[in-house]
Design a protein around this motif. Structure first.
Motif, PDB file in Angstrom:
ATOM      1  N   SER A  93       0.403 -10.387   3.184  1.00 24.34           N
ATOM      2  CA  SER A  93       0.467  -8.745   3.092  1.00 24.34           C
ATOM      3  C   SER A  93       1.000  -8.320   4.245  1.00 24.34           C
ATOM      4  N   SER A 108       0.776  -1.102   0.116  1.00 20.83           N
ATOM      5  CA  SER A 108      -0.146  -0.164   0.065  1.00 20.83           C
ATOM      6  C   SER A 108       0.840   1.281  -0.029  1.00 20.83           C
ATOM      7  N   SER A 109       0.221   2.480  -0.319  1.00 22.04           N
ATOM      8  CA  SER A 109       1.016   3.715  -0.154  1.00 22.04           C
ATOM      9  C   SER A 109       1.517   3.967   1.190  1.00 22.04           C
ATOM     10  N   SER A 144       1.811  -4.942   6.934  1.00 24.48           N
ATOM     11  CA  SER A 144       1.180  -3.870   7.470  1.00 24.48           C
ATOM     12  C   SER A 144       2.254  -2.806   7.672  1.00 24.48           C
TER      13      SER A 144
END
Length: 446
Positions: free
Chosen positions: A419, A360-361, A421
């Motif tokens: 994924s 994610s960005s 975080s």
């Protein structure tokens, strides 16, 4: 002591070597030291003594001993009671009529011991034997060891690997230029014009660049190119550092250096941090490795490529350390540090390779900030792609800990495995202990 002697000689050797070792060294006597002594004796008295694996084993044992002495407390080592029990075991195993010399019996005996018994050295020693393809029985054969066929790696798709490298535009251009030169030379020689001789090419290279900028990867690519165009038969890359080339006594450095050159013949000898061979003072044997290297480079100019690599400024000192050194290298490649955007691209590719979803960005922003702080704090020690690889390893650890805390009594949901975080990114460098221990393990972009 020479020749045969059987268990009695082996028992006597154990006792005398232990006494001599304790008189000369304050460190605890260990089996690794005894094995090193036996190999040294084998070089002179055994039929396999001239085999290149003998000095290689000795060097590897030296590294193991050094690591242990500087890494853990060794305790009291082998006691007199241990040695007495060992002497009895030797005699019981081989009997009074054994024909092998004492040092050969000890080598065979310790090489067939059960791993983990008596002291720390059994496991590492047997791993070394496996690496060099030596069996316990070979110490008792009383003849030269059988040769081991050279293992050559499968040809690599160097074009795909070169294209896949992040950044390094100038390096890629130089590599392609060299490839084009070799291609055109091959076309010229196929015409077979009378009186036209091939251009004598020296492919030795200087790589200037900081850690983690792709030097080892490009060395492998060059080895594949040289093979494709007939300069080298195999193009395999043998990577060495100072500790591989420089010995502790007179004559050892020349022996070690020639041994590694022989392993690299028909391929590439890649010397990382080559400047470490100079500047060690009057008692340093590093310059002897350079002298040996220069001689061998000339004698094997048609079957060996040498690439020396290291920090840009220090490489200049290295080249100025010997009058004949700089002239042996016809080309230089400069590996620039990766930009911030390039480091992020390396990060994306690494996590994708390990099955992690596109970041994610928010995650990318955290990673970019961490890498910027790392670069600012480390200076020339910044590891570029290597530090990215080490960071990814930390992310995996922190992800695992996060999921374990969130699901203490059950398996974490499979959807969460793949994924990261933003919270998995550690605090800026300086506030985390542990990443430094990862440095150097990764080979990505070295």
């Amino acid at each position: 002591m020479s020749g045969r002697g059987g268990p009695t000689a082996a028992a006597s050797l154990l006792q005398s070597s232990a006494k001599a070792f304790r008189e000369q060294h304050p460190d605890a006597l260990c089996w690794a030291a005894v094995l090193h002594l036996c190999l040294d004796r084998a070089k002179e008295y055994s039929a396999y003594g001239k085999d290149p694996r003998v000095p290689q084993l000795m060097k590897a044992i030296e590294v193991e001993i050094f690591t242990q002495y500087h890494g853990v407390a060794l305790g009291s080592g082998l006691t007199d009671d241990d040695l007495a029990a060992s002497r009895e075991s030797l005699v019981a195993r081989y009997g009074e009529n054994a024909q092998a010399a004492g040092h050969e019996l000890i080598l065979a005996w310790r090489s067939s011991s059960e791993s983990g018994t008596e002291d720390w050295s059994v496991g590492p020693w047997q791993e070394l034997l496996t690496r060099f393809r030596v069996t316990p029985e070979m110490f008792l054969a009383q003849k030269a060891w059988p040769s081991v066929p050279e293992e050559r790696p499968q040809p690599i798709d160097w074009r795909a690997q070169l294209d896949a490298l992040v950044g390094l535009g100038a390096v890629k251009e130089q590599v392609n230029e060299l490839r084009d030169l070799l291609y055109l030379q091959r076309l010229r020689m196929r015409r077979r014009l009378p009186g036209v001789e091939p251009l004598e090419l020296s492919m030795h290279q200087i790589f200037r660049g900081n850690p983690g900028t792709g030097k080892t990867t490009v060395a492998r690519i060059l080895g594949a190119i040289y093979t494709e165009y007939g300069l080298l038969k195999s193009g395999h890359v043998v990577s060495v550092q100072r500790s591989d080339l420089v010995g502790a006594v007179i004559g050892k450095t020349e022996e070690l250096t020639k041994g590694w050159i022989k392993k690299a013949q028909d391929g590439v000898l890649f010397i990382d941090e080559a400047y470490s061979l100079t500047g060690g003072g009057a008692q340093d044997f590093g310059p002897r490795a350079i002298d040996t290297l220069l001689t061998e480079m000339e004698e094997r100019r048609n079957c060996l490529v040498v690439i020396v690599a290291g920090y840009p400024a220090k490489m200049e000192e290295f080249l100025n350390s010997n009058p004949g050194l700089a002239s042996r290298f016809n080309d230089e490649l400069h590996f620039e540090d990766y930009s911030d955007d390039e480091l992020l691209e390396i990060f994306r590719r690494l996590i994708a390779r390990h099955g992690i979803a596109a970041p994610s960005s928010a995650l990318e922003n955290r990673v970019a900030a961490w890498l910027a702080a790392r670069r600012a704090g480390a200076g020339e020690r910044f590891g570029n792609a290597r530090d990215v690889r080490n960071l990814v390893g930390v992310l995996f650890r922190r992800q695992a800990r996060r999921l374990a805390k969130a699901h203490p009594d059950e398996q974490p949901p499979e959807a969460d495995w793949d994924s990261f975080s933003p919270d998995d990114v550690p605090p800026p460098p300086g506030a985390i202990a542990g990443l430094g221990s990862e440095r150097g393990k990764g080979r990505e972009g070295r």
